[in-house]
Scaffold this motif. Structure first.
Motif, PDB file in Angstrom:
ATOM      1  N   LEU A  77     127.601  42.900  45.155  1.00 47.48           N
ATOM      2  CA  LEU A  77     127.718  43.850  43.900  1.00 47.48           C
ATOM      3  C   LEU A  77     127.302  43.453  42.620  1.00 47.48           C
ATOM      4  CD1 LEU A  77     131.228  45.220  44.835  1.00 47.48           C
ATOM      5  CD2 LEU A  77     129.085  46.086  45.670  1.00 47.48           C
ATOM      6  N   THR A  78     126.752  44.152  41.832  1.00 44.01           N
ATOM      7  CA  THR A  78     126.431  43.756  40.507  1.00 44.01           C
ATOM      8  C   THR A  78     127.235  44.483  39.400  1.00 44.01           C
ATOM      9  OG1 THR A  78     123.957  43.680  41.118  1.00 44.01           O
ATOM     10  CG2 THR A  78     124.364  43.939  38.718  1.00 44.01           C
ATOM     11  N   VAL A  79     127.790  43.809  38.705  1.00 44.32           N
ATOM     12  CA  VAL A  79     128.776  44.226  37.675  1.00 44.32           C
ATOM     13  C   VAL A  79     128.114  43.984  36.231  1.00 44.32           C
ATOM     14  CG1 VAL A  79     131.208  44.117  36.617  1.00 44.32           C
ATOM     15  CG2 VAL A  79     130.659  43.653  39.120  1.00 44.32           C
ATOM     16  N   LYS A  80     128.117  45.172  35.439  1.00 40.29           N
ATOM     17  CA  LYS A  80     127.512  45.297  34.184  1.00 40.29           C
ATOM     18  C   LYS A  80     128.625  45.275  33.205  1.00 40.29           C
ATOM     19  CE  LYS A  80     125.215  49.014  34.801  1.00 40.29           C
ATOM     20  NZ  LYS A  80     124.357  50.169  34.448  1.00 40.29           N
ATOM     21  N   TRP A  81     128.666  44.102  32.320  1.00 37.23           N
ATOM     22  CA  TRP A  81     129.694  43.788  31.289  1.00 37.23           C
ATOM     23  C   TRP A  81     129.142  43.379  29.879  1.00 37.23           C
ATOM     24  CZ3 TRP A  81     131.720  39.012  29.936  1.00 37.23           C
ATOM     25  CH2 TRP A  81     132.901  39.213  28.968  1.00 37.23           C
ATOM     26  N   SER A  82     129.363  43.671  28.891  1.00 38.93           N
ATOM     27  CA  SER A  82     129.001  43.067  27.700  1.00 38.93           C
ATOM     28  C   SER A  82     127.463  42.667  27.358  1.00 38.93           C
ATOM     29  CB  SER A  82     129.902  41.847  27.435  1.00 38.93           C
ATOM     30  OG  SER A  82     129.580  41.273  26.232  1.00 38.93           O
ATOM     31  N   GLY A  83     126.561  43.729  28.100  1.00 43.77           N
ATOM     32  CA  GLY A  83     125.199  43.493  27.968  1.00 43.77           C
ATOM     33  C   GLY A  83     124.610  42.661  29.061  1.00 43.77           C
ATOM     34  N   LYS A  84     125.180  42.281  29.985  1.00 39.87           N
ATOM     35  CA  LYS A  84     124.668  41.554  30.958  1.00 39.87           C
ATOM     36  C   LYS A  84     125.194  41.738  32.400  1.00 39.87           C
ATOM     37  CE  LYS A  84     124.954  37.163  28.035  1.00 39.87           C
ATOM     38  NZ  LYS A  84     125.430  35.766  28.111  1.00 39.87           N
ATOM     39  N   GLU A  85     124.638  41.335  33.357  1.00 36.98           N
ATOM     40  CA  GLU A  85     124.771  41.613  34.828  1.00 36.98           C
ATOM     41  C   GLU A  85     125.332  40.368  35.534  1.00 36.98           C
ATOM     42  OE1 GLU A  85     121.428  43.756  36.386  1.00 36.98           O
ATOM     43  OE2 GLU A  85     121.800  45.405  35.503  1.00 36.98           O
ATOM     44  N   TYR A  86     126.262  40.604  36.247  1.00 36.11           N
ATOM     45  CA  TYR A  86     126.944  39.601  37.209  1.00 36.11           C
ATOM     46  C   TYR A  86     126.955  39.987  38.460  1.00 36.11           C
ATOM     47  CZ  TYR A  86     128.618  38.149  32.420  1.00 36.11           C
ATOM     48  OH  TYR A  86     128.588  37.777  30.892  1.00 36.11           O
ATOM     49  N   THR A  87     126.628  39.042  39.515  1.00 36.46           N
ATOM     50  CA  THR A  87     126.790  39.457  40.848  1.00 36.46           C
ATOM     51  C   THR A  87     128.039  38.420  41.653  1.00 36.46           C
ATOM     52  OG1 THR A  87     124.424  39.078  40.865  1.00 36.46           O
ATOM     53  CG2 THR A  87     125.566  38.649  43.112  1.00 36.46           C
ATOM     54  N   VAL A  88     128.504  39.421  42.379  1.00 39.74           N
ATOM     55  CA  VAL A  88     129.686  39.004  42.966  1.00 39.74           C
ATOM     56  C   VAL A  88     129.780  39.464  44.657  1.00 39.74           C
ATOM     57  CG1 VAL A  88     131.179  39.129  41.101  1.00 39.74           C
ATOM     58  CG2 VAL A  88     131.026  41.032  42.399  1.00 39.74           C
ATOM     59  N   ARG A  89     130.077  38.522  45.360  1.00 39.78           N
ATOM     60  CA  ARG A  89     130.223  38.928  46.780  1.00 39.78           C
ATOM     61  C   ARG A  89     131.377  38.992  47.284  1.00 39.78           C
ATOM     62  NH1 ARG A  89     128.337  33.661  49.272  1.00 39.78           N
ATOM     63  NH2 ARG A  89     128.924  34.564  51.174  1.00 39.78           N
ATOM     64  N   VAL A  90     131.520  40.098  48.216  1.00 41.91           N
ATOM     65  CA  VAL A  90     132.933  40.583  48.757  1.00 41.91           C
ATOM     66  C   VAL A  90     132.575  41.025  50.215  1.00 41.91           C
ATOM     67  CG1 VAL A  90     133.993  41.260  46.748  1.00 41.91           C
ATOM     68  CG2 VAL A  90     132.421  42.885  47.894  1.00 41.91           C
ATOM     69  N   CYS A  91     133.818  41.198  51.016  1.00 39.63           N
ATOM     70  CA  CYS A  91     133.446  42.055  52.192  1.00 39.63           C
ATOM     71  C   CYS A  91     134.589  43.171  52.201  1.00 39.63           C
ATOM     72  CB  CYS A  91     133.631  40.917  53.267  1.00 39.63           C
ATOM     73  SG  CYS A  91     135.431  40.251  53.458  1.00 39.63           S
ATOM     74  N   GLY A  92     134.376  43.728  53.467  1.00 40.69           N
ATOM     75  CA  GLY A  92     135.247  45.375  53.663  1.00 40.69           C
ATOM     76  C   GLY A  92     136.425  44.741  53.348  1.00 40.69           C
ATOM     77  N   GLU A  93     137.285  44.062  54.026  1.00 41.96           N
ATOM     78  CA  GLU A  93     138.672  43.444  54.189  1.00 41.96           C
ATOM     79  C   GLU A  93     139.096  43.045  52.866  1.00 41.96           C
ATOM     80  OE1 GLU A  93     141.139  44.118  55.967  1.00 41.96           O
ATOM     81  OE2 GLU A  93     140.161  45.054  57.816  1.00 41.96           O
ATOM     82  N   ASP A  94     138.408  42.797  51.710  1.00 39.46           N
ATOM     83  CA  ASP A  94     138.788  42.430  50.442  1.00 39.46           C
ATOM     84  C   ASP A  94     139.290  43.820  50.104  1.00 39.46           C
ATOM     85  OD1 ASP A  94     138.064  39.800  50.754  1.00 39.46           O
ATOM     86  OD2 ASP A  94     136.264  40.111  49.823  1.00 39.46           O
ATOM     87  N   THR A  95     140.309  43.404  48.835  1.00 35.61           N
ATOM     88  CA  THR A  95     140.856  44.685  48.282  1.00 35.61           C
ATOM     89  C   THR A  95     140.291  44.893  46.890  1.00 35.61           C
ATOM     90  OG1 THR A  95     142.575  43.160  47.075  1.00 35.61           O
ATOM     91  CG2 THR A  95     143.132  44.291  49.310  1.00 35.61           C
ATOM     92  N   VAL A  96     140.417  45.942  46.250  1.00 29.54           N
ATOM     93  CA  VAL A  96     140.089  45.883  44.618  1.00 29.54           C
ATOM     94  C   VAL A  96     140.581  44.904  43.768  1.00 29.54           C
ATOM     95  CG1 VAL A  96     140.160  47.435  42.654  1.00 29.54           C
ATOM     96  CG2 VAL A  96     139.547  48.498  44.859  1.00 29.54           C
ATOM     97  N   GLY A  97     141.736  44.452  44.265  1.00 32.42           N
ATOM     98  CA  GLY A  97     142.202  43.215  43.469  1.00 32.42           C
ATOM     99  C   GLY A  97     141.434  42.061  43.762  1.00 32.42           C
TER     100      GLY A  97
END
Length: 329
Positions: free
Chosen positions: A15-35
């Motif tokens: 997933l790409t998260v946009k925050w404070s004018g920049k983009e950050y990449t994070v890896r997750v899987c389906g069994e992960d929670t929103v937390g």
């Protein structure tokens, strides 16, 4: 986005998260929670999970519930979502304002075994091992056992107020750590963020004491989110992370962990000892002897080859029996 399909439980996505004018990449899987997603975002942005608001078309309300599984949301790899949040530098205020965990629980034996042995949880642990780095403060020592310690309510009363943090330190802390250091490497693992861990341990004189050394510090980013049938989603501290990082030094046979929350032991119940919480420091510090007694226990079991065979719930009885054995020899 209407064409997005629901993520499979074991499928990984980026997933790409946009925050404070920049983009950050994070890896997750389906069994992960929103937390868990928020924790990954915290790793790259330093915005605490509780300060994050995630925005994504049509599912913004679900992204506010940390217990929702990502496989229940219409997500697909390469999507971009926006995060609103502020990095906090005032870590003292942050800690005081954080919600207190008061709903500790003890899972039944069958459910504990099920959680520990469930393949999806083993997979989460493997991913945490891959993504998490443990920075050593001092070298691991060959032949020493490992003692892993919580901070809040274990070493320090983080809810009471005082002009000097030393007034909130658990009695006999330095004597306890000095004695344990003779037989154990010591790691400190807190469910808070690393800046707070470093600050509080520094203020208490733990990081520069001449009589012992702290091998490593771990924070909330090293924890794993699990789900139980009886208590829903919760975080725990899997010792398997440490064992995988330092297999030549530590394992299930030579590790013991002190924490006031039993839930933190769920992935390694045979290695956990539930310590009596240290609260209301001003009223209890003259009578609290927990670390004195636990020093006796640690030194008594240090000679054993396998600590995982012990029932740490009966540690006080073990001390009494050990004293009787010494008197009879």
């Amino acid at each position: 986005m209407a064409a997005a399909t629901t993520l499979g439980t074991e499928e990984e996505l980026t997933l790409t998260v946009k925050w404070s004018g920049k983009e950050y990449t994070v890896r997750v899987c389906g069994e992960d929670t929103v937390g868990e997603l928020k924790r990954r975002i915290c790793e790259v942005t330093d915005v605490l999970p509780k300060r994050q608001k995630l925005l994504y078309p049509k599912i913004a309300s679900k992204l506010s519930d940390d217990s929702v599984l990502l496989c229940q949301l219409p997500l697909k790899s390469s999507i971009k979502m926006t995060m609103i949040g502020t990095v906090e530098d005032d870590i003292i205020v942050d800690q005081v304002d954080s919600p207190e965990i008061i709903d500790d629980f003890e899972l039944g034996q069958d459910e504990t075994v099920d959680i520990k042995d469930k393949e999806v949880n083993k997979q989460k642990l493997r991913r945490r091992i891959d993504l998490c780095n443990i920075d050593l403060r001092n070298p691991c020592r060959q032949g020493k056992k490992l003692l892993v310690l919580d901070i809040d309510y274990t070493l320090f009363d983080h809810r009471s107020t005082a002009e000097n943090p030393l007034e909130l330190m658990r009695p006999y802390l330095h004597e306890f750590l000095s004695a344990a250091y003779a037989e154990y490497d010591i790691m400190i693992w807190s469910a808070t963020r690393m800046k707070w861990v470093e600050l509080k341990m520094g203020e208490l004189g733990v990081l520069n004491n001449p009589n012992y050394e702290i091998t490593a510090l771990l924070d909330h980013l090293a924890m794993t989110t699990l789900q139980s049938d009886s208590h829903g989603v919760f975080d725990c501290k899997p010792l398997g992370l440490i064992w995988a990082k330092f297999p030549e030094f530590y394992n299930a046979k030579n590790t013991i962990m002190f924490d006031d929350l039993r839930r933190n032991f769920v992935m390694n119940p045979q290695n956990g000892l539930t310590i009596k919480p240290f609260k209301k420091a001003h009223a209890s510090r003259d009578s609290d002897q927990e670390l004195v007694k636990l020093t006796q226990y640690l030194l008594a079991i240090a000679e054993l080859d396998d600590l995982s065979n012990l029932d740490h719930n009966k540690w006080e009885s073990y001390i009494a029996d050990s004293s009787k054995r010494r008197r009879n020899t």
